[in-house]
Design a protein around this motif. Sequence first.
Motif, PDB file in Angstrom:
ATOM      1  N   ASN A 157      -4.237  -2.964  -3.471  1.00 40.45           N
ATOM      2  CA  ASN A 157      -4.101  -3.945  -4.552  1.00 40.45           C
ATOM      3  C   ASN A 157      -5.373  -4.769  -4.732  1.00 40.45           C
ATOM      4  N   PHE A 158      -6.476  -4.059  -4.940  1.00 40.90           N
ATOM      5  CA  PHE A 158      -7.759  -4.707  -5.173  1.00 40.90           C
ATOM      6  C   PHE A 158      -8.519  -3.903  -6.228  1.00 40.90           C
ATOM      7  N   TRP A 191     -17.287  -0.744   0.963  1.00 40.09           N
ATOM      8  CA  TRP A 191     -17.717   0.522   1.591  1.00 40.09           C
ATOM      9  C   TRP A 191     -19.234   0.673   1.603  1.00 40.09           C
ATOM     10  N   THR A 192     -19.944  -0.104   0.796  1.00 41.68           N
ATOM     11  CA  THR A 192     -21.389   0.088   0.660  1.00 41.68           C
ATOM     12  C   THR A 192     -22.207  -1.152   0.996  1.00 41.68           C
ATOM     13  N   ASP A 193     -21.560  -2.192   1.469  1.00 39.04           N
ATOM     14  CA  ASP A 193     -22.261  -3.423   1.816  1.00 39.04           C
ATOM     15  C   ASP A 193     -22.513  -3.451   3.324  1.00 39.04           C
ATOM     16  N   PRO A 194     -23.784  -3.438   3.743  1.00 33.21           N
ATOM     17  CA  PRO A 194     -24.100  -3.438   5.176  1.00 33.21           C
ATOM     18  C   PRO A 194     -23.573  -4.663   5.924  1.00 33.21           C
ATOM     19  N   GLU A 195     -23.264  -5.738   5.220  1.00 35.94           N
ATOM     20  CA  GLU A 195     -22.681  -6.920   5.858  1.00 35.94           C
ATOM     21  C   GLU A 195     -21.206  -6.698   6.183  1.00 35.94           C
ATOM     22  N   HIS A 196     -20.494  -5.995   5.309  1.00 34.80           N
ATOM     23  CA  HIS A 196     -19.043  -5.840   5.461  1.00 34.80           C
ATOM     24  C   HIS A 196     -18.642  -4.581   6.221  1.00 34.80           C
ATOM     25  N   LEU A 197     -19.359  -3.505   6.076  1.00 33.91           N
ATOM     26  CA  LEU A 197     -18.971  -2.233   6.686  1.00 33.91           C
ATOM     27  C   LEU A 197     -18.744  -2.340   8.195  1.00 33.91           C
ATOM     28  N   PRO A 198     -19.607  -2.996   8.951  1.00 38.60           N
ATOM     29  CA  PRO A 198     -19.376  -3.088  10.410  1.00 38.60           C
ATOM     30  C   PRO A 198     -18.132  -3.887  10.798  1.00 38.60           C
ATOM     31  N   LYS A 199     -17.596  -4.674   9.894  1.00 42.65           N
ATOM     32  CA  LYS A 199     -16.437  -5.506  10.211  1.00 42.65           C
ATOM     33  C   LYS A 199     -15.135  -4.715  10.260  1.00 42.65           C
ATOM     34  N   TRP A 200     -15.113  -3.518   9.639  1.00 44.80           N
ATOM     35  CA  TRP A 200     -13.842  -2.787   9.572  1.00 44.80           C
ATOM     36  C   TRP A 200     -13.963  -1.287   9.801  1.00 44.80           C
ATOM     37  N   PHE A 201     -15.136  -0.728   9.796  1.00 43.27           N
ATOM     38  CA  PHE A 201     -15.308   0.723   9.805  1.00 43.27           C
ATOM     39  C   PHE A 201     -15.256   1.299  11.222  1.00 43.27           C
ATOM     40  N   ALA A 202     -14.155   1.014  11.908  1.00 41.65           N
ATOM     41  CA  ALA A 202     -13.883   1.569  13.241  1.00 41.65           C
ATOM     42  C   ALA A 202     -12.374   1.499  13.448  1.00 41.65           C
ATOM     43  N   PRO A 203     -11.833   2.374  14.289  1.00 41.05           N
ATOM     44  CA  PRO A 203     -10.392   2.328  14.551  1.00 41.05           C
ATOM     45  C   PRO A 203      -9.988   1.040  15.251  1.00 41.05           C
ATOM     46  N   ARG A 240      -7.698  -1.710   8.337  1.00 45.05           N
ATOM     47  CA  ARG A 240      -8.645  -2.788   8.637  1.00 45.05           C
ATOM     48  C   ARG A 240      -9.437  -3.186   7.392  1.00 45.05           C
ATOM     49  N   MET A 241      -9.806  -2.170   6.576  1.00 41.84           N
ATOM     50  CA  MET A 241     -10.519  -2.448   5.337  1.00 41.84           C
ATOM     51  C   MET A 241      -9.666  -3.297   4.420  1.00 41.84           C
ATOM     52  N   GLU A 242      -8.400  -2.923   4.280  1.00 41.89           N
ATOM     53  CA  GLU A 242      -7.502  -3.659   3.397  1.00 41.89           C
ATOM     54  C   GLU A 242      -7.290  -5.082   3.902  1.00 41.89           C
ATOM     55  N   ALA A 243      -7.150  -5.249   5.200  1.00 41.98           N
ATOM     56  CA  ALA A 243      -6.999  -6.591   5.767  1.00 41.98           C
ATOM     57  C   ALA A 243      -8.251  -7.437   5.521  1.00 41.98           C
ATOM     58  N   SER A 244      -9.424  -6.835   5.620  1.00 39.68           N
ATOM     59  CA  SER A 244     -10.650  -7.597   5.403  1.00 39.68           C
ATOM     60  C   SER A 244     -10.814  -7.984   3.938  1.00 39.68           C
ATOM     61  N   LEU A 245     -10.294  -7.162   3.035  1.00 43.31           N
ATOM     62  CA  LEU A 245     -10.336  -7.524   1.613  1.00 43.31           C
ATOM     63  C   LEU A 245      -9.411  -8.697   1.315  1.00 43.31           C
ATOM     64  N   GLY A 246      -8.304  -8.768   2.040  1.00 42.60           N
ATOM     65  CA  GLY A 246      -7.341  -9.828   1.818  1.00 42.60           C
ATOM     66  C   GLY A 246      -7.679 -11.125   2.520  1.00 42.60           C
ATOM     67  N   ALA A 247      -8.681 -11.073   3.406  1.00 41.67           N
ATOM     68  CA  ALA A 247      -9.032 -12.265   4.208  1.00 41.67           C
ATOM     69  C   ALA A 247      -9.761 -13.308   3.366  1.00 41.67           C
ATOM     70  N   GLN A 261       0.843  -1.184   0.000  1.00 39.19           N
ATOM     71  CA  GLN A 261       0.000   0.000   0.000  1.00 39.19           C
ATOM     72  C   GLN A 261       0.879   1.234   0.000  1.00 39.19           C
ATOM     73  N   SER A 262       0.288   2.310  -0.457  1.00 41.90           N
ATOM     74  CA  SER A 262       0.956   3.596  -0.280  1.00 41.90           C
ATOM     75  C   SER A 262      -0.083   4.563   0.236  1.00 41.90           C
ATOM     76  N   THR A 263       0.315   5.403   1.155  1.00 39.98           N
ATOM     77  CA  THR A 263      -0.600   6.356   1.756  1.00 39.98           C
ATOM     78  C   THR A 263       0.020   7.728   1.675  1.00 39.98           C
ATOM     79  N   SER A 264      -0.772   8.688   1.236  1.00 35.65           N
ATOM     80  CA  SER A 264      -0.330  10.073   1.219  1.00 35.65           C
ATOM     81  C   SER A 264      -1.146  10.811   2.250  1.00 35.65           C
ATOM     82  N   ASN A 265      -0.482  11.599   3.071  1.00 37.88           N
ATOM     83  CA  ASN A 265      -1.170  12.294   4.146  1.00 37.88           C
ATOM     84  C   ASN A 265      -1.123  13.801   3.973  1.00 37.88           C
ATOM     85  N   ALA A 266      -0.980  14.265   2.763  1.00 43.42           N
ATOM     86  CA  ALA A 266      -0.854  15.699   2.526  1.00 43.42           C
ATOM     87  C   ALA A 266      -2.206  16.385   2.647  1.00 43.42           C
ATOM     88  N   ALA A 267      -2.217  17.492   3.322  1.00 38.82           N
ATOM     89  CA  ALA A 267      -3.435  18.291   3.436  1.00 38.82           C
ATOM     90  C   ALA A 267      -3.428  19.346   2.342  1.00 38.82           C
TER      91      ALA A 267
END
Length: 167
Positions: free
Chosen positions: A22-23, A32-44, A160-167, A2-8
């Motif tokens: 890589n998906f 991001w829009t599936d009510p089954e998947h969103l609760p699995k990762w959408f928290a810190p 967490r989202m990326e990890a859940s996609l790779g699971a 992954q690459s992350t840019s944090n520029a404001a």
Amino acid sequence: MQSTSNAASPATNDVFISRTVNFPRELVFRIWTDPEHLPKWFAPNDCSIHFEKLDIRPGGHFHSCIHTPDGKDCWCVGEYLDINSPEKIVYNIALADENGIRRTSAQAGMDPEWPDETLVTVSFHALAANKTEITIHQAAPENIARRTGAYPSWLQMLDRMEASLGA
């Protein structure tokens, strides 16, 4: 990888986060829009999220609670303003109580400088070789988002989202 840019953005100082995963875009948008998947990762990290209401469509509303390890709850409400599959999701989010009644930051026990409502735009850009660039723009001052933990929370949720996609 992954690459992350944090520029404001220097013009607005809003929160801007960009990450390449890589998906394929359709899969990333769906999580991001599936009510089954969103609760699995959408928290810190070490937190969980519970949705009292989750209606993911333009004009649909949500009422959620992030539960923290120290027992504090962060209730929010919001409305999905635009969903353009698989390119973009736009929603507003505001602090609330467990009954879905909006509260100011101070009333919610949060940093009083945090906006009572913010606008979030999540864009999904298809790249070569089944990669997707996710861009998050939250209309909130980045310095306050960093101070309150909102900014690192976005980074953790993306992990967490990326990890859940790779699971």
